[in-house]
Design an enzyme around this catalytic site. Structure first.
Site, PDB file in Angstrom:
ATOM      1  N   ALA A  13      -1.054 -11.106  10.902  1.00  0.00           N
ATOM      2  CA  ALA A  13      -0.358 -11.937   9.699  1.00  0.00           C
ATOM      3  C   ALA A  13      -0.320 -11.002   8.389  1.00  0.00           C
ATOM      4  CB  ALA A  13      -0.713 -13.144   9.554  1.00  0.00           C
ATOM      5  N   GLY A  42      -2.400 -12.138  14.407  1.00  0.00           N
ATOM      6  CA  GLY A  42      -1.001 -12.589  14.541  1.00  0.00           C
ATOM      7  C   GLY A  42      -0.201 -11.657  15.579  1.00  0.00           C
ATOM      8  N   GLU A 102      -1.279 -12.450  18.968  1.00  0.00           N
ATOM      9  CA  GLU A 102      -0.884 -13.725  19.237  1.00  0.00           C
ATOM     10  C   GLU A 102       0.581 -13.592  19.585  1.00  0.00           C
ATOM     11  OE1 GLU A 102      -2.625 -15.239  15.678  1.00  0.00           O
ATOM     12  OE2 GLU A 102      -3.803 -16.579  16.748  1.00  0.00           O
ATOM     13  N   GLU A 130      -9.632 -11.692  12.861  1.00  0.00           N
ATOM     14  CA  GLU A 130      -9.664 -12.465  11.722  1.00  0.00           C
ATOM     15  C   GLU A 130     -10.944 -12.809  11.211  1.00  0.00           C
ATOM     16  OE1 GLU A 130      -7.819 -12.971  14.731  1.00  0.00           O
ATOM     17  OE2 GLU A 130      -5.880 -13.617  14.281  1.00  0.00           O
TER      18      GLU A 130
HETATM   19  C1  HXC Z   1      -1.112  -6.353   5.519  1.00  0.00           C
HETATM   20  C2  HXC Z   1      -1.652  -4.626   6.424  1.00  0.00           C
HETATM   21  C3  HXC Z   1      -2.300  -5.087   7.271  1.00  0.00           C
HETATM   22  C4  HXC Z   1      -1.956  -6.527   7.473  1.00  0.00           C
HETATM   23  C5  HXC Z   1      -2.413  -3.133   7.644  1.00  0.00           C
HETATM   24  N1  HXC Z   1      -1.714  -3.148   6.435  1.00  0.00           N
HETATM   25  N2  HXC Z   1      -2.617  -4.261   8.362  1.00  0.00           N
HETATM   26  N3  HXC Z   1      -1.118  -5.132   5.517  1.00  0.00           N
HETATM   27  N4  HXC Z   1      -1.557  -7.149   6.444  1.00  0.00           N
HETATM   28  N5  HXC Z   1      -2.609  -7.443   8.797  1.00  0.00           N
HETATM   29  C6  HXC Z   1      -1.237  -2.178   5.573  1.00  0.00           C
HETATM   30  C7  HXC Z   1      -2.709  -1.646   4.945  1.00  0.00           C
HETATM   31  O1  HXC Z   1      -2.801  -2.303   3.819  1.00  0.00           O
HETATM   32  C8  HXC Z   1      -2.013  -0.301   4.488  1.00  0.00           C
HETATM   33  O2  HXC Z   1      -1.141  -0.379   3.574  1.00  0.00           O
HETATM   34  C9  HXC Z   1      -1.071   0.028   5.857  1.00  0.00           C
HETATM   35  O3  HXC Z   1      -0.779  -1.064   6.499  1.00  0.00           O
HETATM   36  C10 HXC Z   1      -1.919   1.028   6.723  1.00  0.00           C
HETATM   37  O4  HXC Z   1      -2.900   0.296   7.192  1.00  0.00           O
HETATM   38  P1  HXC Z   1      -4.429   1.162   7.089  1.00  0.00           P
HETATM   39  O5  HXC Z   1      -5.467   0.135   7.267  1.00  0.00           O
HETATM   40  O6  HXC Z   1      -4.342   2.140   6.113  1.00  0.00           O
HETATM   41  O7  HXC Z   1      -4.404   1.961   8.612  1.00  0.00           O
HETATM   42  P2  HXC Z   1      -5.640   2.438   9.309  1.00  0.00           P
HETATM   43  O8  HXC Z   1      -6.761   3.139   8.650  1.00  0.00           O
HETATM   44  O9  HXC Z   1      -4.896   3.256  10.466  1.00  0.00           O
HETATM   45  O10 HXC Z   1      -6.226   1.147   9.982  1.00  0.00           O
HETATM   46  C11 HXC Z   1      -5.403   0.287  10.866  1.00  0.00           C
HETATM   47  C12 HXC Z   1      -6.195  -0.957  11.139  1.00  0.00           C
HETATM   48  C13 HXC Z   1      -6.265  -1.545   9.678  1.00  0.00           C
HETATM   49  C14 HXC Z   1      -7.356  -0.890  11.760  1.00  0.00           C
HETATM   50  C15 HXC Z   1      -5.110  -1.885  11.842  1.00  0.00           C
HETATM   51  O11 HXC Z   1      -4.893  -1.538   8.992  1.00  0.00           O
HETATM   52  C16 HXC Z   1      -6.437  -3.228   9.918  1.00  0.00           C
HETATM   53  O12 HXC Z   1      -7.819  -3.599  10.131  1.00  0.00           O
HETATM   54  N6  HXC Z   1      -5.693  -4.133   9.419  1.00  0.00           N
HETATM   55  C17 HXC Z   1      -5.977  -5.540   9.549  1.00  0.00           C
HETATM   56  C18 HXC Z   1      -6.076  -5.966  10.625  1.00  0.00           C
HETATM   57  C19 HXC Z   1      -6.302  -7.690  10.565  1.00  0.00           C
HETATM   58  O13 HXC Z   1      -7.303  -8.080  10.124  1.00  0.00           O
HETATM   59  N7  HXC Z   1      -5.407  -8.502  11.261  1.00  0.00           N
HETATM   60  C20 HXC Z   1      -5.510  -9.923  11.232  1.00  0.00           C
HETATM   61  C21 HXC Z   1      -4.874 -10.655  10.102  1.00  0.00           C
HETATM   62  S1  HXC Z   1      -5.006 -12.239   9.951  1.00  0.00           S
HETATM   63  P3  HXC Z   1      -1.392   0.544   2.108  1.00  0.00           P
HETATM   64  O14 HXC Z   1      -0.247   0.005   1.258  1.00  0.00           O
HETATM   65  O15 HXC Z   1      -2.730   0.304   1.765  1.00  0.00           O
HETATM   66  O16 HXC Z   1      -1.196   1.828   2.559  1.00  0.00           O
HETATM   67  C22 HXC Z   1      -4.187 -12.809  11.019  1.00  0.00           C
HETATM   68  C23 HXC Z   1      -4.156 -14.452  11.236  1.00  0.00           C
HETATM   69  C24 HXC Z   1      -2.995 -14.810  12.080  1.00  0.00           C
HETATM   70  O17 HXC Z   1      -3.273 -12.320  11.817  1.00  0.00           O
HETATM   71  C25 HXC Z   1      -2.701 -16.297  11.849  1.00  0.00           C
HETATM   72  C26 HXC Z   1      -1.570 -16.915  12.398  1.00  0.00           C
HETATM   73  C27 HXC Z   1      -0.218 -16.120  12.304  1.00  0.00           C
END
Ligand code: HXC
Length: 261
Positions: free
Chosen positions: A65, A112, A115, A135
């Protein structure tokens, strides 16, 4: 229909949906999830389409998400909206589509994103795929089926470890654990997903619907109830012209021509 966050197009009898926010690793913004739902509804209503594929790009299926959307939200906002099911046009369409939907996953399928892949009917994984429910690392937990579908798919031990630690699984572990149906070399994922969805799309649609329902019943009910449902559904396929055609074609040693009737 034209979309801002996805690409949706008919490829033969397959409805192809590509998540398309590469700058955010396909993070599932509300707008993106809505568009996925609209595309699913569009393909569900299109008689020429028999199955769908949801995919991302080489780096990410979807990294979860959109954290930037969620950051400022309060409990009361999410609770009153029933998030993420306030995106009824999105998650609901995915959860209730009758045509099979295959997730073709390369790169990250996290939070998400994992999911969404699990809400599809099965997952084809590129050898680059990485699945996770991270998460916990940002102080929250799965909210669109992660604790439930992952546990049913891979069992308590692995699901509990993944949800509690955020550890990612690579494609090989995901296949061993039963999360994905097969691993495909990344450069062949698109072609293979199209082939599999195209094969399903050519088969008897009413029977495809019944099989999808029957397998899903296995997730929701007891074995006895499930077996009963399956028996009734099996018998009901004999009310279709496609069953007559399928069996006749076998006996006559020719290919069947299904009419979806
Ligand atoms: C918003 C995101 C994002 C996310 C990545 N980006 N994941 N933006 N929401 N979930 C953005 C980053 O901010 C960045 O933007 C760009 O995408 C590239 O990501 P990087 O982090 O620079 O890439 P990398 O170093 O290769 O790392 C990849 C990654 C990391 C390991 C996947 O991005 C990451 O940990 N992302 C979050 C994963 C996460 O926590 N997901 C769960 C979310 S909560 P900028 O603008 O900075 O370049 C969830 C709840 C679900 O899903 C609830 C029900 C729907």
């Amino acid at each position: 229909m034209s979309y801002q966050n996805i690409i949706a197009e008919a490829r033969g009898a397959v409805g192809w949906i590509q998540l398309n926010r590469p700058e955010a690793l396909n993070a599932l913004s509300n707008a993106l999830v809505s568009e996925v739902g609209q595309a699913i509804e569009q393909f569900q209503a299109d008689d020429n389409i028999g199955a769908m594929v949801i995919t991302g790009n080489a780096k990410a299926f979807a990294a979860g998400a959109d954290i930037k959307d969620m950051e400022g939200q309060e409990f009361i906002d999410l609770f009153l909206a029933d998030f993420p099911y306030n995106r009824r046009d999105g998650w609901d369409s995915l959860n209730t589509a009758r045509k099979p939907i295959i997730a073709a996953v390369a790169g990250f399928a996290l939070g998400g994103g994992c999911e969404m892949a699990m809400a599809c009917d099965f997952i084809l994984a590129a050898d680059t795929a990485k699945f996770g429910q991270p998460e916990i690392n940002i102080g929250t937990m799965p909210g669109a089926g992660g604790t439930q579908r992952l546990t049913k798919a891979i069992g308590k031990a692995k699901a509990m470890e993944m949800c509690l630690t955020g550890r990612m699984m690579d494609a090989e572990e995901a296949e061993r654990a039963g999360l994905v149906s097969r691993i495909i070399p990344a450069d062949q994922l698109e072609e293979e997903a199209l082939k599999v969805a195209g094969k399903i799309a050519k088969l008897s649609r009413p029977t495809v619907y019944m099989i999808k329902e029957a397998v899903n019943v296995a997730f929701e009910t007891s074995l006895q109830e499930g077996l009963r449902f399956e028996r009734r559904a099996f018998a009901s396929t004999f009310a279709t012209a496609d069953q007559k055609e399928g069996m006749k074609a076998f006996v006559e040693k020719r290919k069947p021509e299904f009419k979806n009737r």
